[in-house]
Design an enzyme around this catalytic site. Structure first.
Site, PDB file in Angstrom:
ATOM      1  N   LYS A   1      29.695 -30.913 -37.683  1.00 37.48           N
ATOM      2  CA  LYS A   1      30.996 -31.235 -37.512  1.00 37.48           C
ATOM      3  C   LYS A   1      31.070 -32.063 -36.129  1.00 37.48           C
ATOM      4  CE  LYS A   1      31.082 -26.779 -34.692  1.00 37.48           C
ATOM      5  NZ  LYS A   1      31.706 -25.289 -34.754  1.00 37.48           N
TER       6      LYS A   1
ATOM      7  N   TYR B   1      39.392 -44.090  -5.953  1.00 39.28           N
ATOM      8  CA  TYR B   1      40.730 -43.439  -5.744  1.00 39.28           C
ATOM      9  C   TYR B   1      40.900 -42.370  -4.953  1.00 39.28           C
ATOM     10  CZ  TYR B   1      42.128 -46.193  -9.865  1.00 39.28           C
ATOM     11  OH  TYR B   1      42.337 -47.059 -10.609  1.00 39.28           O
TER      12      TYR B   1
END
Ligand SMILES: *Cc1c(COP(=O)(O)O)cnc(C)c1O
Length: 392
Positions: free
Chosen positions: A48, A281
């Site tokens: 999956k 940042y």
């Protein structure tokens, strides 16, 4: 030289110049063999989420060549590409809405999990309309309160399934459950899994009473496959372990599973900065000394968790160096000091962001610890922007 003169020029040999995600299928092969050895029953390779981010078809093919005999996926949409790729192994899909495309699943020989009467009715209808017999695995909730039938509904589901079996619309080939505690070590696991194992045993008994004789009875995922033989039954469904994740975190290194991916990226620029330089940042990091900063062009859009900012390291110039400041969408900054013995990195030198750990590089488990995430989240989060190379 005119532009036209370039037409037909042989392309230069491909070398990695940008970020690169390498998938090592030899590690998947090794892990599959280990898991097949640990499992008392057979092995279903759960591929999956694109094979836990490693490529579903590649992981499936490798696992089938090294000890797995079944494939498992969550939704049917994950099953089609496996059949499209020519994989003919038994394939189970276990989480679908009631109105899923059952007719196509039947036509393509895909086993489906049935967690409710509504699902059973829909599958039976598809079987009747197509004249095919659906192969189903009844799914009992073994303690997660999510997918799978509630115990109260189970005996009725078993009886209805038996009725549909007699009518020739379905064959109940399997019973499945799933255990809630995956991160326990071997000693804890036997205790913590006891209620789930008992629930599954109860479910099997009710199914037998209803006249069902499912050949495949599967409860264990990677964790219980490695730690709790009492949960093995006839088959284990393993996903994380195929790509080197030990959910229990308790395997001895020599018995351990091998990480199967490597993320590297080039240094784009190195600059000298003074003490007191704010990096990235918010200036979440301010240099405390004169140093050198190396810019590496991968970030959270590629799947590196921003929450690892302030903790993450990368291997550069043979040493682990700290990532400083916040990880941005497309880039991160590494403090390389004065370079040490290896000297300063140069643009084009490659930083290893994660790998199997053999060379001292950070592992998937390290990134998980730095970010407060699961290794599963790290590997399934690595983004489609990253170019991939598969080694076999
Ligand atoms: C994901 C999943 C598995 C595989 O679990 P791992 O811990 O990754 O081995 C098995 N069964 C079900 C129902 C799952 O959702």
């Amino acid at each position: 030289m005119s532009a036209l003169a370039l037409v037909g020029t042989a392309a230069p040999a491909r070398v990695a110049v940008g970020p690169l995600l390498r998938v090592d299928l030899a590690a998947v092969a090794t892990n599959t063999r280990r898991l097949a050895q640990a499992a008392t029953g057979g092995l279903m390779a759960v591929v999956k989420a694109d094979g836990f981010g490693h490529g579903a078809v590649d992981v499936a093919r490798t696992a089938l060549a090294h000890g797995a005999t079944w494939l498992g996926v969550t939704g049917l949409a994950e099953a089609w590409p496996l059949r499209d790729a020519g994989l003919r192994a038994p394939l189970l899909s276990w989480l679908n809405p009631v109105d899923a495309d059952w007719p196509t699943a039947l036509r393509r020989g895909i086993d489906v999990a049935v967690p409710s009467r509504a699902h059973l009715d829909a599958v039976v209808l598809a079987a009747r309309c197509s004249g095919l017999t659906a192969r189903v695995h009844l799914h009992l909730d073994c303690g997660l309160a999510r997918d799978g039938a509630e115990p109260a509904a189970w005996p009725g589901l078993c009886r209805a399934a038996r009725g549909a079996e007699r009518a020739g619309h379905v064959r109940v080939v399997g019973l499945m459950g799933h255990l809630p505690c995956a991160d326990a070590d071997a000693v804890e696991a036997r205790l913590l899994n006891a209620p789930g194992r008992a629930r599954f045993a109860w479910g099997l008994a009710r199914a037998r009473e209803a006249g069902l004789r499912p050949a495949h009875r599967h409860l264990a995922a990677t964790s219980a496959t490695l730690t709790d033989p009492l949960a093995h039954h006839t088959m284990s469904r393993v996903g994380a372990g195929l790509v080197g994740i030990d959910p229990s975190g308790s395997l001895a290194p020599q018995a351990g599973l091998a990480g199967a991916l490597e993320l590297s990226a080039p240094v784009v620029e190195v600059r000298a900065v003074r003490a007191g330089t704010g990096v990235g940042y918010g200036h979440a990091h301010v240099t405390t000394r004169a140093t050198h900063l190396a810019l590496v062009p991968v970030g959270y859009a590629d799947g590196l968790p921003r929450s690892a900012s302030g903790q993450a390291m990368v291997l550069l110039g043979g040493r682990r160096r700290p990532v400083v400041g916040r990880i941005s969408m497309d880039q991160l900054v590494v403090d390389v000091g004065d370079g040490g013995d290896a000297g300063l990195p140069e643009p084009g030198d490659r930083a290893l962001l994660m790998g199997a750990g053999h060379r001292g590089e950070p592992t998937v488990a390290d990134w998980a610890a730095w970010s407060g995430m699961l290794p599963h989240e790290i590997v399934t989060g690595l983004g489609p922007r990253l170019p991939r190379e598969v080694t076999r």
